[in-house]
Motif scaffolding. Structure first.
Motif, PDB file in Angstrom:
ATOM      1  N   ARG A 120       1.067  -1.664  -0.024  1.00 30.79           N
ATOM      2  CA  ARG A 120       0.040  -0.042   0.030  1.00 30.79           C
ATOM      3  C   ARG A 120       0.635   1.245  -0.601  1.00 30.79           C
ATOM      4  O   ARG A 120       1.516   1.080   0.826  1.00 30.79           O
ATOM      5  N   ASN A 458       3.743  -8.618   4.683  1.00 30.83           N
ATOM      6  CA  ASN A 458       3.097  -8.462   5.989  1.00 30.83           C
ATOM      7  C   ASN A 458       1.828  -7.602   5.313  1.00 30.83           C
ATOM      8  O   ASN A 458       1.463  -5.812   5.833  1.00 30.83           O
ATOM      9  N   CYS A 459       1.355  -6.587   3.870  1.00 28.41           N
ATOM     10  CA  CYS A 459       0.380  -6.148   3.515  1.00 28.41           C
ATOM     11  C   CYS A 459      -0.430  -7.099   3.351  1.00 28.41           C
ATOM     12  O   CYS A 459       0.193  -7.663   2.050  1.00 28.41           O
ATOM     13  N   ALA A 460      -2.030  -6.817   3.091  1.00 20.06           N
ATOM     14  CA  ALA A 460      -3.081  -7.351   2.381  1.00 20.06           C
ATOM     15  C   ALA A 460      -2.982  -6.370   0.998  1.00 20.06           C
ATOM     16  O   ALA A 460      -3.867  -4.782   2.733  1.00 20.06           O
ATOM     17  N   PRO A 461      -3.317  -5.719   0.433  1.00 20.40           N
ATOM     18  CA  PRO A 461      -4.338  -5.254  -0.550  1.00 20.40           C
ATOM     19  C   PRO A 461      -5.826  -5.199   0.201  1.00 20.40           C
ATOM     20  O   PRO A 461      -6.492  -6.276   0.809  1.00 20.40           O
TER      21      PRO A 461
ATOM     22  N   HIS B 419      -8.757  -3.399   8.749  1.00 16.70           N
ATOM     23  CA  HIS B 419      -7.774  -4.061   8.135  1.00 16.70           C
ATOM     24  C   HIS B 419      -6.529  -4.607   8.318  1.00 16.70           C
ATOM     25  O   HIS B 419      -6.248  -5.936   8.516  1.00 16.70           O
ATOM     26  N   GLU B 424      -3.542  -7.866   8.431  1.00 20.70           N
ATOM     27  CA  GLU B 424      -1.401  -7.228   7.997  1.00 20.70           C
ATOM     28  C   GLU B 424      -0.837  -8.092   9.493  1.00 20.70           C
ATOM     29  O   GLU B 424      -0.091  -7.604   9.404  1.00 20.70           O
TER      30      GLU B 424
END
Ligand code: FES
Ligand code: FES
Ligand code: FES
Ligand SMILES: [Fe+2]
Ligand SMILES: [Fe+2]
Ligand SMILES: [Fe+2]
Lengths: 469, 469, 469
Positions: A120, A458-461, B419, B424
């Motif tokens: 992100r 560690n990122c999730a869209p 989120h 994450e």
């Protein structure tokens, strides 16, 4: 132009470059060269206007004889799949420069979030320069972009508790809700290096010192006198690799045949066109240069028989041969790491077509198209811009509009290719054919030369419905 | 008021209660008390009208010196994470009372389904009393609520094969489609104990005999002469823990600064406010009493410097100090197991603000707000109700309406915090700061004292599109 | 009519067929027969017009005495679950014929995609015959159906690179974009055998030579003089097994009680009706014949007591008994592998009601209804068609229309049953009752006789949003 493999290149008529070197590839067992299959074939000749004049019909039957190394290589490769790292690169290649935005999408003082390679990002233009930090407060993880606060020129303040960061390096410089926090200066956001040129804003997705961006971009992007016109940046539900393969795909010109531009240009294009020989597919592996594949198609198929009935390219003369083999095209198509394509002479001679398939997440990419040409004077620049708008319309139209642009078909093809690859194990079930040879080469060069594979870290869209109750 | 830790409490001006005891906590290593950090600080004084008058500027730099135990504790805690059970409580705490509906949402004879802690519930009011059973026929698992059938006062019949249950105990009392079924009286639905008071319908989510509801509710809910006004019950896409932490969050008043009520009240509120000392954070652990945390903020931050530029709370006098330390506030904010908050003196003195973050499933909670005050006579009651409606509007407006209510910001903040925590791994990546000390204490008291953790068992919440083809 | 278990069948009045054989089941321990429970019960008698005349009230209390084998068997079975293969058949049974389309849905020259048992199929009618191939190009996996190209009568060309297949056998016969591909004739699509009769297009989902379709269809489908009228093909969010069990469900007539057809016909139907004895449930296992279960209900429940209050079927005479036991109904309801139901005498005497629950994927089935009757002359045929349309309206109405058709309730019931089975482990938590005896038998016959279980292989159904960005 060292670093290319295969036959010597002809100079580009407009640019006066010439091939001066020949790089010996050290993994010959993978990319073994061969001249077999060329013998005895009659070839067409390219005339001054770029249209192909047919000599006499090629006896293409011979082409698929036992000596057809290209077909054999495709068969072998899809059996052995020597591209394991490529299969793992669902989320893209890490430690590369990616085109994130067009310049006009980020005016002075504006902010804009984007997701690239699953990360992100949050962009801002300050005094003309573009900065980019993680769009996620290190405190409670909220995105800054839903309510951006900038008290001073170089800072970004989180709307939640007032953590304040410097856009330039991501450092935490103040917290508005705490007195003299002990955290100041000690922690920070990931700050992403950016680079802007030719109306494209690039971002470095990786750690440490970024690579020289010239290694990560198509070669002509650095041509002298290049002028550019952004065409579109469009999100498509399709993995970036499926998209890249579609972009570079030799034979899928079949699907483009209804394009109005073909009719307008008067050029008759074949059902399919692809390289018949391994040695006109160049694998670029030289250190310090863009890695990738450049191909030159020499086979052009204009007619086939189905159920004893001839299926012929419209307007292709009745007495013209069904299949024509030419000298390898002077115009190049190249596919470059991490995800860029360069097509010379498209949509018309003297132009360069750049496109990118920028990974967003496993299921989406941004399709980025940049139209380019050359201008040595203000007058030429004006001429370029005057022509760019109508040419851009030939290349891309808002989906749904009729007639479609050339690349609208590609967007269509990709969105319908994704399903099988993403959910039906098509990476292991596909049945490639001879024109896919260049795609097998592409997969191998990525597997061998990619600096790193992006992992779901560690990122999730954000999902489409994110932030809705 | 035994069972509180920390400094003695001042009596509540209106209610005349006083702190008479002091509970010694047995796990001192976690909640170690300290008076360090208080020395030499000048404090503001609270005037009769509840507004803070500033003495002189506090030298807050000292606050983060080596002797800053609060900051150290937050650092230690987020490193060691001594709140493992809390991390597992995604779906809520089991064996607790939860507010499920407001009284007016269930009129005499009406039925209503709700999902709480992942369990599908079905409510009915009969002769004024509220009953609740599982909203799932034990036969084929269908929800009764999509076509409720009640042949007699106390029974619920399934629309599918006529299994008929008693609302009062869930027992299967008849099957309309079978003659004298051998199952009658032998099986039944889970029947949920309910309790109704102050226009809130509570339900016991757990097995066996329910606990005394006084242990599971905020203390002032039981105050004499309390009168209440339901404000809202609103479903938010956010885990209940993230919601509770936001509700109790010391420093997030920063995000509330645009609230119109601040301007209307004439009160100037700081960017951030939080307790400077561990001993003004009370950990409530006494047997038979509500467990939780009560905090008193003594630090108030009104101005900071960013890039050498002062950022100051609007209207805060130029010559007033940037940071003020006061006596610990007489008004309390407390967060109580399972998921309730109590704020005294909000939205104005003499009122009590109750709210709950009721787990629906892992990704949603119901935000339940109850406004309360005191009335000793019919006249006072009238006065309370007359004022309640406009006060409720200050607290909450339908999302989208302008100006927003105070707590609309919280709904916004939560939906954007979810989120990172849900997808994450933010529970392990968050970077807490000193004002989060009370949140670390909250996590620990939940981990240590929660009766049980709700597990994803045999219930799955209906999805939005459930029942659509 | 060999191959049925249980009591001898009466000839069908119209068709003159009679039961001539009696198949001995070899797994008696599962389907043990018993006559207990019949002794001493007074039964109603069936009059010429097919309506039941009541004799005297049955003492049904005895029915659930220690000698109630049916109840005992249901209890035992749901405890031991001797239907493991059935539990695994989430995606349907493999190696069977399925009704895919109605004839009128595929006119000459038309194409149409469908997903069945998780496989993507593509149909075309050529010279009256229906062909079916995989809707997925073996090259890049795209669906043909989004842009079908047929250059010649028997071929299908992929819009992407021009791979061209023969509809009749799926073979790759040409590639428009390659010269004389070495792949021609060597690879092909899966081609699905089809069969069309009575306005239903069947497709064989399986490998190798298809079975005789008579084994996979309800027996009356092959009756002489049968005439048919397609009613509906409707996609429902519900697993096919839950759907089949609902269709065959003995007692769920309770839920149908508001059907307007009941009022129109003047027939009074009970709250529930089911077989009281194991021996009137026939397990069909004979080689070469359709496998399944045929049941005859002899118990009819018209009234029960709830909270001391009588709940009685409307119009059921006050002095008529609450429960009536009749001779086993001559009209049959049978459920057949893979997923078909046959109901004789519905919606009126002399008619046959066929329906199927065709698996689409784990969460959806197509509900296919075919209305049928008999006609020996053109005149009778005319009469059948004249009546079919209004009868079809009694059976099914577009969801939302009022009054509903009979089977609209079933669609409703299924969509609300799916959740518990799919997401709440209801296959292991359901609480069956005595009328479910036939369902336990159905599960066992499927487990024992299903040729194969469909596995989630290399096909993934398209999602609703597939192909959208
Ligand atoms: S979440 Fe950004 S400051 Fe707290
Ligand atoms: S599902 Fe409720 S009675 Fe059968
Ligand atoms: S995907 Fe069908 S021809 Fe290439
Ligand atoms: Fe293309
Ligand atoms: Fe708040
Ligand atoms: Fe039914």
């Amino acid at each position: 132009m060292a670093g290319v493999r295969g036959v010597g290149r002809k100079p580009h008529p407009e640019l006066g470059q010439s091939v001066t070197g020949h790089h010996l590839c050290h993994h010959r067992h993978l990319y073994q060269e061969s001249r077999r299959g060329r013998v005895g074939l009659t070839r067409g000749k390219r005339s001054a206007d770029g249209r192909m004049r047919i000599g006499k019909e090629a006896d293409m039957d011979r082409e698929r004889s036992g000596s057809d190394d290209v077909h054999g290589e495709v068969e072998r490769a899809q059996h052995e799949k020597p591209w394991q790292r490529y299969l793992e690169a669902e989320l893209g290649l890490r430690h590369y420069w990616y085109p994130a935005l067009f310049s006009h999408e980020l005016q002075e003082g504006e902010t804009r979030p984007e997701t690239i390679l699953g990360e992100r990002l949050f962009f801002k233009r300050i005094d003309g320069r573009v900065y980019c930090v993680e769009d996620r407060c290190l405190h409670r993880g909220v995105p800054f972009s839903v309510r951006p606060e900038c008290y001073t020129k170089h800072t970004l303040t989180c709307w939640f508790h007032g953590f304040t960061y410097d856009w330039r390096d991501g450092k935490l410089v103040e917290i508005l809700s705490e007195a003299d926090s002990a955290l100041l200066g000690k922690v920070g956001l990931h700050a992403y290096p950016t680079f802007e040129k030719h109306q494209v804003i690039f971002v470095w997705i990786g750690d440490g010192e970024p690579a020289d961006i010239r290694e990560d971009t198509q070669p002509r992007f650095w041509d002298e006198h290049l002028v550019t016109h952004p065409v579109v940046r469009y999100k498509i539900k399709c993995n970036w690799r499926v998209a890249a393969e579609n972009g570079f795909d030799a034979a899928h010109i079949y699907g483009h045949r209804h394009w109005i531009g073909m009719q307008q240009s008067g050029r008759i294009r074949p059902f399919g066109t692809y390289p018949s020989r391994q040695d006109i597919v160049q694998v670029l592996t030289e250190d310090g240069k863009p890695k990738g594949i450049v191909k030159q198609d020499d086979i052009h198929v204009y007619a086939r028989q189905i159920e004893g009935q001839e299926v012929r390219v419209p307007l292709w003369p009745k007495d013209a041969p069904a299949v024509v083999q030419t000298e390898p095209r002077a115009g190049w198509v190249g596919c470059y790491l991490p995800c860029g394509l360069q097509v010379e002479g498209f949509p018309k001679p003297g132009k360069v077509h750049f496109e990118w398939y920028v990974p967003v997440d496993e299921d989406h990419h941004y399709y980025v198209i940049l139209h380019a040409g050359y201008a040595r004077s203000e007058e030429e620049r004006q001429a370029f811009y005057a022509e760019a708008e109508p040419l851009a319309k030939l290349i891309w139209q808002e989906p749904g509009a009729k007639p479609e642009g050339f690349n609208n078909f590609d967007a269509f093809a990709r969105k319908w290719s994704h399903h099988a690859y993403a959910r039906e194990d098509w990476w292991h079930r596909e049945r490639l054919f001879k024109p896919d040879y260049i795609i097998t080469q592409w997969r191998m060069v990525v597997s061998k030369h990619a600096r790193s594979i992006q992992r779901r870290g560690n990122c999730a869209p954000m999902e489409v419905d994110e932030g809705l109750s």
